[in-house]
Scaffold this motif. Structure first.
Motif, mmCIF file in Angstrom:
data_model
loop_
_atom_site.group_PDB
_atom_site.id
_atom_site.type_symbol
_atom_site.label_atom_id
_atom_site.label_comp_id
_atom_site.label_asym_id
_atom_site.label_seq_id
_atom_site.Cartn_x
_atom_site.Cartn_y
_atom_site.Cartn_z
ATOM 1 N N TRP A 60 -7.254 16.756 11.362
ATOM 2 C CA TRP A 60 -7.172 17.674 12.498
ATOM 3 C C TRP A 60 -7.167 16.890 13.810
ATOM 4 C CZ3 TRP A 60 -9.937 18.855 16.857
ATOM 5 C CH2 TRP A 60 -9.631 20.072 17.496
ATOM 6 N N LEU A 61 -8.014 15.887 13.894
ATOM 7 C CA LEU A 61 -8.065 15.071 15.103
ATOM 8 C C LEU A 61 -6.747 14.334 15.328
ATOM 9 C CD1 LEU A 61 -11.644 13.587 14.619
ATOM 10 C CD2 LEU A 61 -10.965 15.203 16.409
ATOM 11 N N LEU A 62 -6.165 13.825 14.250
ATOM 12 C CA LEU A 62 -4.897 13.098 14.361
ATOM 13 C C LEU A 62 -3.735 14.015 14.733
ATOM 14 C CD1 LEU A 62 -4.923 10.598 11.352
ATOM 15 C CD2 LEU A 62 -4.813 10.016 13.776
ATOM 16 N N GLY A 63 -3.788 15.269 14.276
ATOM 17 C CA GLY A 63 -2.678 16.181 14.496
ATOM 18 C C GLY A 63 -2.480 16.607 15.935
ATOM 19 N N GLY A 64 -3.525 16.491 16.731
ATOM 20 C CA GLY A 64 -3.412 16.853 18.136
ATOM 21 C C GLY A 64 -3.077 18.322 18.325
ATOM 22 N N GLU A 65 -2.329 18.620 19.371
ATOM 23 C CA GLU A 65 -2.012 19.996 19.710
ATOM 24 C C GLU A 65 -1.015 20.633 18.753
ATOM 25 O OE1 GLU A 65 -0.796 20.075 23.756
ATOM 26 O OE2 GLU A 65 -2.743 19.410 24.536
ATOM 27 N N LEU A 66 -0.425 19.834 17.853
ATOM 28 C CA LEU A 66 0.524 20.377 16.888
ATOM 29 C C LEU A 66 -0.170 21.140 15.757
ATOM 30 C CD1 LEU A 66 2.952 17.331 16.545
ATOM 31 C CD2 LEU A 66 3.282 19.393 17.923
ATOM 32 N N VAL A 67 -1.477 20.936 15.617
ATOM 33 C CA VAL A 67 -2.217 21.612 14.557
ATOM 34 C C VAL A 67 -2.361 23.092 14.906
ATOM 35 C CG1 VAL A 67 -4.393 21.716 13.298
ATOM 36 C CG2 VAL A 67 -3.476 19.512 14.012
ATOM 37 N N PRO A 68 -2.092 24.005 13.965
ATOM 38 C CA PRO A 68 -2.256 25.440 14.243
ATOM 39 C C PRO A 68 -3.685 25.777 14.645
ATOM 40 C CG PRO A 68 -1.104 25.089 12.165
ATOM 41 C CD PRO A 68 -1.588 23.751 12.606
ATOM 42 N N ALA A 69 -3.826 26.912 15.321
ATOM 43 C CA ALA A 69 -5.145 27.318 15.811
ATOM 44 C C ALA A 69 -6.156 27.452 14.685
ATOM 45 C CB ALA A 69 -5.026 28.640 16.575
ATOM 46 N N ASP A 70 -5.665 27.856 13.496
ATOM 47 C CA ASP A 70 -6.574 28.024 12.365
ATOM 48 C C ASP A 70 -6.571 26.804 11.450
ATOM 49 O OD1 ASP A 70 -4.045 28.262 11.330
ATOM 50 O OD2 ASP A 70 -4.510 29.957 10.018
ATOM 51 N N GLY A 71 -6.173 25.653 11.984
ATOM 52 C CA GLY A 71 -6.059 24.440 11.168
ATOM 53 C C GLY A 71 -7.356 24.022 10.510
ATOM 54 N N ALA A 91 -8.322 10.169 6.679
ATOM 55 C CA ALA A 91 -7.871 9.270 7.743
ATOM 56 C C ALA A 91 -9.061 8.732 8.540
ATOM 57 C CB ALA A 91 -6.898 9.995 8.671
ATOM 58 N N ALA A 92 -8.755 7.815 9.446
ATOM 59 C CA ALA A 92 -9.784 7.321 10.363
ATOM 60 C C ALA A 92 -10.128 8.405 11.376
ATOM 61 C CB ALA A 92 -9.284 6.067 11.090
ATOM 62 N N LEU A 93 -11.348 8.371 11.879
ATOM 63 C CA LEU A 93 -11.780 9.343 12.876
ATOM 64 C C LEU A 93 -11.354 8.883 14.264
ATOM 65 C CD1 LEU A 93 -15.391 10.065 11.589
ATOM 66 C CD2 LEU A 93 -13.418 11.582 11.394
ATOM 67 N N HIS A 94 -10.583 9.707 14.958
ATOM 68 C CA HIS A 94 -10.159 9.395 16.319
ATOM 69 C C HIS A 94 -10.867 10.340 17.276
ATOM 70 C CE1 HIS A 94 -6.906 6.473 15.511
ATOM 71 N NE2 HIS A 94 -6.893 7.078 14.331
ATOM 72 N N PRO A 95 -11.648 9.803 18.200
ATOM 73 C CA PRO A 95 -12.529 10.636 19.010
ATOM 74 C C PRO A 95 -11.886 11.309 20.219
ATOM 75 C CG PRO A 95 -12.844 8.331 19.567
ATOM 76 C CD PRO A 95 -11.840 8.357 18.441
ATOM 77 N N SER A 96 -10.589 11.112 20.440
ATOM 78 C CA SER A 96 -9.976 11.590 21.680
ATOM 79 C C SER A 96 -10.065 13.106 21.850
ATOM 80 C CB SER A 96 -8.504 11.153 21.752
ATOM 81 O OG SER A 96 -7.782 11.647 20.645
ATOM 82 N N ARG A 97 -10.147 13.855 20.738
ATOM 83 C CA ARG A 97 -10.218 15.313 20.834
ATOM 84 C C ARG A 97 -11.625 15.823 20.493
ATOM 85 N NH1 ARG A 97 -6.412 18.507 17.634
ATOM 86 N NH2 ARG A 97 -6.527 19.998 19.345
ATOM 87 N N GLY A 98 -12.610 14.964 20.706
ATOM 88 C CA GLY A 98 -13.980 15.344 20.392
ATOM 89 C C GLY A 98 -14.462 16.552 21.169
ATOM 90 N N SER A 99 -14.105 16.636 22.450
ATOM 91 C CA SER A 99 -14.546 17.767 23.267
ATOM 92 C C SER A 99 -13.919 19.070 22.800
ATOM 93 C CB SER A 99 -14.199 17.517 24.740
ATOM 94 O OG SER A 99 -14.906 16.394 25.230
ATOM 95 N N ALA A 100 -12.633 19.013 22.399
ATOM 96 C CA ALA A 100 -11.966 20.214 21.882
ATOM 97 C C ALA A 100 -12.601 20.658 20.573
ATOM 98 C CB ALA A 100 -10.475 19.926 21.691
ATOM 99 N N LEU A 101 -12.965 19.693 19.742
ATOM 100 C CA LEU A 101 -13.626 20.008 18.478
ATOM 101 C C LEU A 101 -14.974 20.663 18.737
ATOM 102 C CD1 LEU A 101 -13.306 19.676 15.382
ATOM 103 C CD2 LEU A 101 -14.538 17.499 15.595
ATOM 104 N N ALA A 102 -15.729 20.120 19.673
ATOM 105 C CA ALA A 102 -17.037 20.685 20.019
ATOM 106 C C ALA A 102 -16.896 22.112 20.532
ATOM 107 C CB ALA A 102 -17.721 19.808 21.063
ATOM 108 N N ALA A 103 -15.851 22.382 21.319
ATOM 109 C CA ALA A 103 -15.636 23.731 21.856
ATOM 110 C C ALA A 103 -15.364 24.730 20.733
ATOM 111 C CB ALA A 103 -14.481 23.708 22.855
#
Length: 223
Positions: A60-71, A91-103
């Motif tokens: 999910w983190l790797l997919g970025g904004e291309l991941v569906p809302a219910d991903g 996959a490896a954990l990429h923290p760039s979308r950590g804030s979006a994940l927390a939300a």
């Protein structure tokens, strides 16, 4: 409610505490609970018959904004009534979308418990940064700590800050909960006692279905 469990040293019992806390909350929260696995050991601790081998948080983190809302919901796995698991993924954990994940977790009607594993300079992939982002947004940032000098010293220097401590108590340790509170400046939220009963529940894969009453009682007010 979002609780992020993490430790400053491997072998502190973070996964057992996070998994058990999720089981406790799944019983007390009307909407149930979700346990999020960032370290990779939650399925084994919960006694799940098959290790997840598909997508999870990492993808999910790797997919970025291309991941569906219910991903994220698509990769959840049921554990027992009221409790679901969000696996780590491959996959490896990429923290760039950590804030979006927390939300997303904060908006979930369920109680969400994250097993962040141990964090620090030598932690694998981007876990430290990701756990930091989740802990900063969490209602409870819970440091799981065995009361030894090395673990406490690392906790002081940890890049993630706790709002409270879950103390894993062992016979013969010189440091007390009061010592931990004095050094870290945050309260001990719960004291979990290492017992043969808890060890047997974990080793036999019965933590989710037969959570020891002592462990449930000790964690009831942790988050």
């Amino acid at each position: 409610m979002l609780a992020c469990c993490w430790s400053s040293k491997g072998g502190s019992g973070t996964t057992v505490v996070a998994a058990a806390l999720a089981v406790v909350l799944s019983k007390s929260s009307p909407a149930g609970a979700l346990v999020v696995d960032l370290a990779g050991d939650v399925p084994a601790v919960l006694g799940m018959a098959n290790e997840p081998d598909g997508a999870g948080v990492a993808e999910w983190l790797l997919g970025g904004e291309l991941v569906p809302a219910d991903g994220l919901a698509r990769v959840e796995l049921p554990v027992n009534p009221g409790l679901a698991l969000l696996p780590r993924g491959q996959a490896a954990l990429h923290p760039s979308r950590g804030s979006a994940l927390a939300a997303l977790f904060a908006a979930d009607p369920r109680s969400v418990v994250v097993d962040g594993g141990w964090v620090g300079t030598n932690a694998p992939d981007g876990r430290t940064e990701l756990v930091g982002a989740l802990a900063a947004s969490a209602d409870h940032s819970l440091l799981v700590l065995r009361p030894c000098f090395l673990a406490l010293r690392r906790a002081v220097r940890a890049p993630v800050r706790p709002s409270g401590v879950v103390l894993v108590a062992e016979e013969g340790r010189a440091l007390t909960g009061a010592d931990v509170e004095d050094v870290l400046g945050v309260p001990v939220q719960a004291i979990v006692t290492v017992t043969a009963q808890v060890a047997r529940a974990v080793d036999s894969g019965l933590l989710a279905s037969r959570l020891p009453r002592s462990l449930e009682r000790e964690l009831r007010h942790a988050a």
